[in-house]
Design a protein around this motif. Structure first.
Motif, mmCIF file in Angstrom:
data_model
loop_
_atom_site.group_PDB
_atom_site.id
_atom_site.type_symbol
_atom_site.label_atom_id
_atom_site.label_comp_id
_atom_site.label_asym_id
_atom_site.label_seq_id
_atom_site.Cartn_x
_atom_site.Cartn_y
_atom_site.Cartn_z
ATOM 1 N N LYS A 39 85.328 -3.652 -24.574
ATOM 2 C CA LYS A 39 85.167 -2.400 -24.124
ATOM 3 C C LYS A 39 83.652 -1.418 -24.369
ATOM 4 O O LYS A 39 83.266 -1.741 -25.665
ATOM 5 N N LYS A 40 83.296 -1.447 -23.703
ATOM 6 C CA LYS A 40 82.078 -0.715 -23.735
ATOM 7 C C LYS A 40 81.484 0.425 -25.295
ATOM 8 O O LYS A 40 80.552 0.013 -25.254
ATOM 9 N N GLU A 41 83.317 1.017 -25.297
ATOM 10 C CA GLU A 41 82.600 1.800 -26.379
ATOM 11 C C GLU A 41 82.645 1.209 -28.207
ATOM 12 O O GLU A 41 82.114 1.465 -29.017
ATOM 13 N N PHE A 42 82.966 -0.458 -28.036
ATOM 14 C CA PHE A 42 82.587 -1.621 -29.050
ATOM 15 C C PHE A 42 81.213 -1.244 -28.855
ATOM 16 O O PHE A 42 80.683 -2.174 -29.753
ATOM 17 N N GLY A 43 79.897 -1.079 -28.146
ATOM 18 C CA GLY A 43 78.976 -1.566 -28.293
ATOM 19 C C GLY A 43 78.516 -2.703 -27.209
ATOM 20 O O GLY A 43 79.395 -3.651 -26.555
ATOM 21 N N ARG A 44 78.013 -3.484 -27.704
ATOM 22 C CA ARG A 44 77.253 -4.750 -27.600
ATOM 23 C C ARG A 44 78.374 -6.285 -28.064
ATOM 24 O O ARG A 44 77.996 -5.766 -29.251
ATOM 25 N N PRO A 45 78.248 -7.454 -27.174
ATOM 26 C CA PRO A 45 78.991 -7.684 -28.340
ATOM 27 C C PRO A 45 79.116 -8.653 -29.271
ATOM 28 O O PRO A 45 79.175 -8.803 -30.644
ATOM 29 N N GLU A 46 77.255 -9.151 -28.793
ATOM 30 C CA GLU A 46 76.309 -9.632 -30.263
ATOM 31 C C GLU A 46 75.984 -8.758 -30.925
ATOM 32 O O GLU A 46 75.243 -9.108 -31.889
ATOM 33 N N ASP A 47 76.462 -7.538 -31.006
ATOM 34 C CA ASP A 47 75.934 -6.530 -31.959
ATOM 35 C C ASP A 47 76.965 -6.732 -33.166
ATOM 36 O O ASP A 47 76.964 -5.686 -33.986
ATOM 37 N N PHE A 48 78.271 -7.186 -33.074
ATOM 38 C CA PHE A 48 79.146 -6.945 -33.420
ATOM 39 C C PHE A 48 78.796 -7.475 -34.900
ATOM 40 O O PHE A 48 78.314 -8.406 -35.750
#
Length: 305
Positions: free
Chosen positions: A95-104
């Motif tokens: 989801k876009k609410e999670f931010g960018r996947p690479e920033d997880f």
């Protein structure tokens, strides 16, 4: 009563269902399913935290569908314990609410669990809040218990090692030495904060995603486990091909006050199996009942005064 009869009774309870109210809720960006026994006033509630991968609220992933969390929820609700289970970040898409996947980072999983615990406690609907972590979810549960108070902590098939070290141990058993060596080196490099570009064959983790993977690989459960003050129950099984008994013993040693239970026939997805083929098959048998002794121990522990 024989074990076979107990297992059959558990299956019948699961099929018949229990009187319960089920609702979908959202806490921040997290979608969850709350199931409450309809005939119990202010029951205890258990937050169920899934294992590794993009696992949904039933405990299913894209390839493996054992429905571990769904079955655990059904059995706990049948014993008067409410449950909250949720879709991990990445389940069903990012989801876009999670931010960018690479920033997880792994701390995001911990923050999600802590927010759900706070929501359950703040609702005033429950007599106590327990947290049950399965596999990697056990590590999330341990770390979440450092952030917010929990009344009971249950660790099911949870490793006592850093995930990077655990992954290497698992792969070493599965791969020939010439294929294992470059992957093991890549894991060590990622754990050391390096970016491996290109990654070796058989370990296709994009460079942009490696810092997030490193944040998971390097979390050590032992130090935070030593700081746990909540009553804790640790359960593992002798048919678990993903974890060694060493992990079970190390976790129990880190918290001398914890209760522990070793179930010789239980595997990693919490069902009893007879051999390796049976173990592999169980990962895609959602109808298969969970180990009855595990269920009884967890329910009794959560409900005990």
């Amino acid at each position: 009563m024989t074990r076979a009869i107990v297992t059959l009774l558990l299956l019948l309870v699961s099929l018949a269902g229990a009187a319960a109210d089920e609702s979908k809720i959202r806490v921040g960006p997290i979608d969850a399913v709350l199931t409450v026994p309809s005939d119990v006033a202010r029951p205890p509630v258990a937050l169920l935290i899934a294992g590794s991968g993009s696992t949904d609220h039933d405990g299913n992933g894209p390839q493996l569908k054992p429905a571990t969390l769904k079955k655990l929820s059904e059995q706990l609700v049948a014993r008067g314990i409410a449950t909250l289970r949720y879709d991990k970040r990445g389940a069903g898409g990012w989801k876009k609410e999670f931010g960018r996947p690479e920033d997880f980072r792994f701390k995001d999983f911990v923050g999600d669990a802590a927010a759900l615990i706070d929501d359950l406690r703040g609702s005033g609907k429950f007599s106590r809040v327990a947290v049950i972590g399965h596999s990697e979810g056990g590590l999330v549960a341990i770390l979440a218990a450092q952030r917010v108070p929990v009344d009971r902590l249950v660790l099911l098939a949870t490793a006592a090692r850093k995930q990077g070290a655990l992954l290497k141990a698992q792969l070493e058993k599965q791969l020939p030495p010439d294929k294992f060596a470059p992957i093991a080196k890549a894991i060590d490099d990622i754990m050391a904060g390096q970016v491996v570009d290109p990654p070796p064959a058989g370990f296709a983790i994009a460079p942009a995603m490696q810092p997030g993977i490193a944040s998971a690989f390097t979390e050590d459960p032992i130090d935070p486990m030593k700081k746990i003050t909540s009553p804790t129950l640790i359960i593992a099984g002798g048919r678990d091909h993903q974890l060694a008994r060493l992990d079970f013993l190390a976790l129990a040693s880190a918290d001398f006050a914890a209760k522990s239970l070793w179930l010789p026939d239980m595997n990693h997805v919490l069902v009893d199996v007879s051999d390796e083929a049976d173990d592999v098959a169980s990962y895609n048998q959602p109808e298969r009942p969970l180990d009855p002794d595990m269920i009884d121990a967890v329910a009794s522990f959560i409900s005990a005064p």
